[in-house]
Design an enzyme around this catalytic site. Sequence first.
Site, PDB file in Angstrom:
ATOM      1  N   LYS A 187       0.817  -1.211   0.000  1.00  0.00           N
ATOM      2  CA  LYS A 187       0.000   0.000   0.000  1.00  0.00           C
ATOM      3  C   LYS A 187       0.854   1.266   0.000  1.00  0.00           C
ATOM      4  CE  LYS A 187      -3.289  -3.054   0.535  1.00  0.00           C
ATOM      5  NZ  LYS A 187      -4.028  -3.655  -0.558  1.00  0.00           N
TER       6      LYS A 187
HETATM    7  C1  LIG Z   1      -5.102  -4.677   0.450  1.00  0.00           C
HETATM    8  C2  LIG Z   1      -6.550  -4.524   0.329  1.00  0.00           C
HETATM    9  C3  LIG Z   1      -7.430  -4.867   1.370  1.00  0.00           C
HETATM   10  C4  LIG Z   1      -7.024  -5.634   2.594  1.00  0.00           C
HETATM   11  O1  LIG Z   1      -5.968  -5.153   3.313  1.00  0.00           O
HETATM   12  P1  LIG Z   1      -5.090  -6.145   4.239  1.00  0.00           P
HETATM   13  O2  LIG Z   1      -4.338  -5.224   5.100  1.00  0.00           O
HETATM   14  O3  LIG Z   1      -4.234  -6.949   3.316  1.00  0.00           O
HETATM   15  O4  LIG Z   1      -6.052  -6.998   5.000  1.00  0.00           O
HETATM   16  C5  LIG Z   1      -8.774  -4.568   1.225  1.00  0.00           C
HETATM   17  N1  LIG Z   1      -9.243  -3.999   0.108  1.00  0.00           N
HETATM   18  C6  LIG Z   1      -8.443  -3.674  -0.921  1.00  0.00           C
HETATM   19  C7  LIG Z   1      -9.025  -3.010  -2.120  1.00  0.00           C
HETATM   20  C8  LIG Z   1      -7.076  -3.956  -0.867  1.00  0.00           C
HETATM   21  O5  LIG Z   1      -6.296  -3.665  -1.916  1.00  0.00           O
END
Ligand SMILES: *Cc1c(COP(=O)(O)O)cnc(C)c1O
Length: 416
Positions: A187
């Site tokens: 992210k």
């Molecule tokens: C990464 C992601 C998540 C989940 O995040 P985690 O921290 O991996 O649980 C949820 N929604 C979207 C669109 C994502 O890209």
Amino acid sequence: MPGPGYRFVGDEERANVLAVLDRWSADREAFDDPGEADMVRRFERAAADRFGAAHCLGVNSGTSALIAALVGLGIGPGDEVIVPGYMFVASIASVLHCGADVVLAEIDESLTLDPDDVRSKITPRTKAIMPVHMLGAGADMTALREIADAHGVHLLEDCAQAAGASHQGRPLGTIGRAGTFSLNHFKVITSLQGGFLVTDDPLVFQRAYSFHDQGWFPYREDEGEGDLLVGMNLGLGELHAAVALAQLGKLDRILARVRAVKRQLVERVGDLPDVSRRRLHDPAGECGTVAVYVFDHAEHAEDVAARIGAKTLLDSPTHYYGTLPAVAAFGRGEGRPVPSRAPGPARWPRTYERGALPRTDDILGRSVALATGVSDGYLGAGFGVHPASSDAEIAAVAQQFRQAVLATRTTSPASR
Ligand SMILES: *Cc1c(COP(=O)(O)O)cnc(C)c1O
């Protein structure tokens, strides 16, 4: 390969982590409250400030943020939540594990939830609309907000891929009733593992808090305003919060660099025949983590993808509804892919099979993504550049992409 925040980890993160460890060492004997969450509170306050929300709750993942937000909104059995067919599997899983039903909707050429299709999918059971701001850019929040208000349903923004992005000047995550974020290493900012949610609504916050921490009222009070709940343990850890706090302080710097890299790559690629760039509802507000090219023809997109060692976005495991076998099995009533729920087509006749969303299939099949900040083969953006790329590297990648597009151009009238 990681997202941009990962590449900015440095002295600030290290100092915050050591501060936590030093505090623990100094206080080892007197320490009777491991829940004393100094970095978590500091991160929550800083994030609420940065995003302009009344409340922020740190949790242990973006998935936990979604579940806590859904519980916060009071969503459960009998409710329907509209989710786009291009998302991350957690966007669907969180709804199903809350006992609510997922209604899939099409995306538009921005690769995010299509407001027109949302309108046609509203039923008396619809309780929330979940735009998922994919690949760093927001959905059409003006239209979605209007629809949500007109029907009296919640907007829950999944901002996991779009931290720091905005829609007409408003931070994504604060346009809906609640917004959720992930801090995993793909992210924009990261603590390797973690997440958070923001909301202005005190009841949503209280319910999410109680659910995320064993039913306690906010900040571990025995009593408070709001609803008594049986909770779980989904909190952000103190060490992860230490990293997240440092990363949050770098968010604007990270975005500036990522946006500059994307601008440079896109300019170098220039105009090309039979392909255009992804439509953005607010070009100035996107993160710039990925550059998506949408081709006129799927064969052209497939040829180009093969040449650069990538895939079209239709081949996005865990991000496209057509690649979620457990979700499809749940829809068919096979086995128990959602252990807490009785499956069965009689109760839930909707299909999650590939082909259910023809427009989404068509757009994703014509789309090729170049990484400009987030590099993730599962998102289709395995090829491209990153915040540390030199001008020469960016020029070379642009040139390689241009050559692939021109070499495989399909212009014969028969293929139109
Ligand atoms: C990464 C992601 C998540 C989940 O995040 P985690 O921290 O991996 O649980 C949820 N929604 C979207 C669109 C994502 O890209």
